[in-house]
Design a protein around this motif. Structure first.
Motif, PDB file in Angstrom:
ATOM      1  N   THR A   1       0.859  -1.118  -0.020  1.00 21.16           N
ATOM      2  CA  THR A   1       0.120  -0.030  -0.131  1.00 21.16           C
ATOM      3  C   THR A   1       0.716   1.339   0.069  1.00 21.16           C
ATOM      4  N   THR A   2       1.928   1.141   0.439  1.00 26.10           N
ATOM      5  CA  THR A   2       3.010   2.177   0.626  1.00 26.10           C
ATOM      6  C   THR A   2       3.790   2.264  -1.037  1.00 26.10           C
ATOM      7  N   GLY A   3       3.438   1.500  -1.720  1.00 26.77           N
ATOM      8  CA  GLY A   3       4.251   1.558  -3.081  1.00 26.77           C
ATOM      9  C   GLY A   3       5.645   0.807  -3.005  1.00 26.77           C
ATOM     10  N   ASP A   4       5.976   0.211  -2.051  1.00 27.27           N
ATOM     11  CA  ASP A   4       7.183  -0.509  -1.710  1.00 27.27           C
ATOM     12  C   ASP A   4       7.000  -2.041  -2.270  1.00 27.27           C
ATOM     13  N   LEU A   5       7.945  -2.415  -3.052  1.00 31.19           N
ATOM     14  CA  LEU A   5       8.179  -3.624  -3.471  1.00 31.19           C
ATOM     15  C   LEU A   5       8.458  -4.755  -2.324  1.00 31.19           C
ATOM     16  N   PRO A   6       8.074  -6.007  -2.445  1.00 30.71           N
ATOM     17  CA  PRO A   6       8.467  -6.999  -1.237  1.00 30.71           C
ATOM     18  C   PRO A   6       9.874  -7.296  -1.044  1.00 30.71           C
ATOM     19  N   ARG A   7      10.560  -7.108  -0.044  1.00 31.47           N
ATOM     20  CA  ARG A   7      12.080  -7.493   0.111  1.00 31.47           C
ATOM     21  C   ARG A   7      12.540  -8.631  -0.245  1.00 31.47           C
ATOM     22  N   THR A   8      11.659  -9.814  -0.092  1.00 37.10           N
ATOM     23  CA  THR A   8      12.133 -11.029  -0.585  1.00 37.10           C
ATOM     24  C   THR A   8      10.636 -11.583  -1.250  1.00 37.10           C
ATOM     25  N   LEU A   9      11.127 -12.618  -1.906  1.00 32.71           N
ATOM     26  CA  LEU A   9       9.986 -13.868  -2.418  1.00 32.71           C
ATOM     27  C   LEU A   9      10.624 -15.110  -2.224  1.00 32.71           C
ATOM     28  N   ALA A  10       9.240 -15.765  -1.833  1.00 25.49           N
ATOM     29  CA  ALA A  10       9.449 -17.201  -1.790  1.00 25.49           C
ATOM     30  C   ALA A  10       8.354 -17.863  -2.504  1.00 25.49           C
ATOM     31  N   PHE A  11       8.374 -19.154  -2.998  1.00 29.95           N
ATOM     32  CA  PHE A  11       7.677 -19.755  -3.800  1.00 29.95           C
ATOM     33  C   PHE A  11       6.792 -20.806  -3.144  1.00 29.95           C
ATOM     34  N   PRO A  12       5.914 -20.526  -2.277  1.00 29.27           N
ATOM     35  CA  PRO A  12       5.133 -21.783  -1.392  1.00 29.27           C
ATOM     36  C   PRO A  12       4.568 -22.918  -2.325  1.00 29.27           C
ATOM     37  N   ALA A  13       4.246 -22.661  -3.578  1.00 28.68           N
ATOM     38  CA  ALA A  13       3.678 -23.754  -4.600  1.00 28.68           C
ATOM     39  C   ALA A  13       4.972 -24.555  -4.671  1.00 28.68           C
ATOM     40  N   ARG A  14       5.974 -23.986  -4.909  1.00 29.92           N
ATOM     41  CA  ARG A  14       7.327 -24.735  -5.466  1.00 29.92           C
ATOM     42  C   ARG A  14       8.157 -25.342  -4.263  1.00 29.92           C
ATOM     43  N   ASP A  15       8.892 -24.407  -3.862  1.00 28.75           N
ATOM     44  CA  ASP A  15       9.541 -24.660  -2.649  1.00 28.75           C
ATOM     45  C   ASP A  15       9.779 -23.469  -1.790  1.00 28.75           C
ATOM     46  N   PRO A  16       8.995 -23.310  -0.668  1.00 28.54           N
ATOM     47  CA  PRO A  16       9.069 -21.975   0.067  1.00 28.54           C
ATOM     48  C   PRO A  16      10.611 -21.818   0.748  1.00 28.54           C
ATOM     49  N   ARG A  17      11.330 -22.858   0.892  1.00 31.14           N
ATOM     50  CA  ARG A  17      12.687 -22.795   1.304  1.00 31.14           C
ATOM     51  C   ARG A  17      13.543 -21.918   0.540  1.00 31.14           C
ATOM     52  N   VAL A  18      13.045 -21.611  -0.943  1.00 29.35           N
ATOM     53  CA  VAL A  18      14.123 -20.943  -1.918  1.00 29.35           C
ATOM     54  C   VAL A  18      13.557 -19.316  -1.728  1.00 29.35           C
ATOM     55  N   VAL A  19      14.572 -18.670  -1.723  1.00 30.55           N
ATOM     56  CA  VAL A  19      14.164 -16.987  -1.360  1.00 30.55           C
ATOM     57  C   VAL A  19      15.027 -16.260  -2.206  1.00 30.55           C
ATOM     58  N   TYR A  20      14.418 -15.305  -2.757  1.00 25.20           N
ATOM     59  CA  TYR A  20      15.149 -14.354  -3.773  1.00 25.20           C
ATOM     60  C   TYR A  20      14.701 -12.980  -3.193  1.00 25.20           C
ATOM     61  N   GLU A  21      15.961 -12.002  -3.323  1.00 22.19           N
ATOM     62  CA  GLU A  21      16.076 -10.880  -2.491  1.00 22.19           C
ATOM     63  C   GLU A  21      15.847  -9.461  -3.438  1.00 22.19           C
ATOM     64  N   TYR A  22      14.875  -8.693  -3.208  1.00 22.83           N
ATOM     65  CA  TYR A  22      14.944  -7.587  -4.255  1.00 22.83           C
ATOM     66  C   TYR A  22      16.108  -6.823  -4.110  1.00 22.83           C
ATOM     67  N   ASP A  23      16.662  -6.512  -5.446  1.00 23.11           N
ATOM     68  CA  ASP A  23      18.155  -5.893  -5.635  1.00 23.11           C
ATOM     69  C   ASP A  23      17.811  -4.596  -6.567  1.00 23.11           C
ATOM     70  N   GLY A  24      16.587  -4.098  -6.662  1.00 25.41           N
ATOM     71  CA  GLY A  24      16.588  -2.692  -7.624  1.00 25.41           C
ATOM     72  C   GLY A  24      16.007  -3.111  -8.762  1.00 25.41           C
ATOM     73  N   LYS A  25      15.899  -2.038  -9.678  1.00 27.33           N
ATOM     74  CA  LYS A  25      15.128  -2.296 -10.958  1.00 27.33           C
ATOM     75  C   LYS A  25      16.313  -2.329 -12.101  1.00 27.33           C
ATOM     76  N   ASP A  26      16.219  -2.949 -13.357  1.00 32.27           N
ATOM     77  CA  ASP A  26      17.045  -3.047 -14.408  1.00 32.27           C
ATOM     78  C   ASP A  26      16.571  -1.921 -15.318  1.00 32.27           C
ATOM     79  N   ALA A  27      17.444  -2.034 -16.303  1.00 31.01           N
ATOM     80  CA  ALA A  27      17.073  -0.717 -17.570  1.00 31.01           C
ATOM     81  C   ALA A  27      15.837  -0.764 -18.113  1.00 31.01           C
ATOM     82  N   LYS A  28      15.203  -1.980 -17.966  1.00 29.20           N
ATOM     83  CA  LYS A  28      13.802  -2.155 -18.504  1.00 29.20           C
ATOM     84  C   LYS A  28      12.965  -1.918 -17.659  1.00 29.20           C
TER      85      LYS A  28
END
Length: 118
Positions: free
Chosen positions: A51-78
């Protein structure tokens, strides 16, 4: 790429950068590129800001494997949100690296056996 819903931002998953893999478990004999590689690297999708416009700091994938985590690292050129594999935050990382180390040991043993044959 999938159609974005209102408010969603395109995202891409990538290999860990220095900030993500620093201090991560790395068995002897396993190259750094194996530590950096996440199971979903290269996949794209979308994320929804809060609601504040911030993106989630981390992503996990409960349907696949919630033990695998990806961390936000900014936006790319696209303009896509870049999430990098975070081995230090992923409970699945140690067992994955142990399995990779076993594969490297088996390969080394096979190569040694081939060289030892007359």
């Amino acid at each position: 790429m999938a159609t974005l819903l209102r408010g969603e931002i395109p995202a891409i998953l990538q290999a860990a950068g220095l900030a993500q893999y620093q201090g991560a478990y790395r068995p002897q004999g396993v190259p750094l590129h194996e530590v950096r590689r996440g199971p979903y690297d290269g996949q794209s999708g979308a994320v929804m800001p809060d609601t504040t416009g911030d993106l989630p700091r981390t992503l996990a994938f409960p349907a696949r494997d919630p033990r695998v985590v990806y961390e936000y690292d900014g936006k790319d050129a696209k303009g896509r949100a870049v999430y990098r594999y975070a081995p230090a935050l992923s409970p699945a990382h140690r067992p994955l690296m142990d399995a990779v180390a076993e594969q490297y040991r088996e390969h080394a043993a096979q190569q040694a056996a081939k060289r030892a044959q007359p």
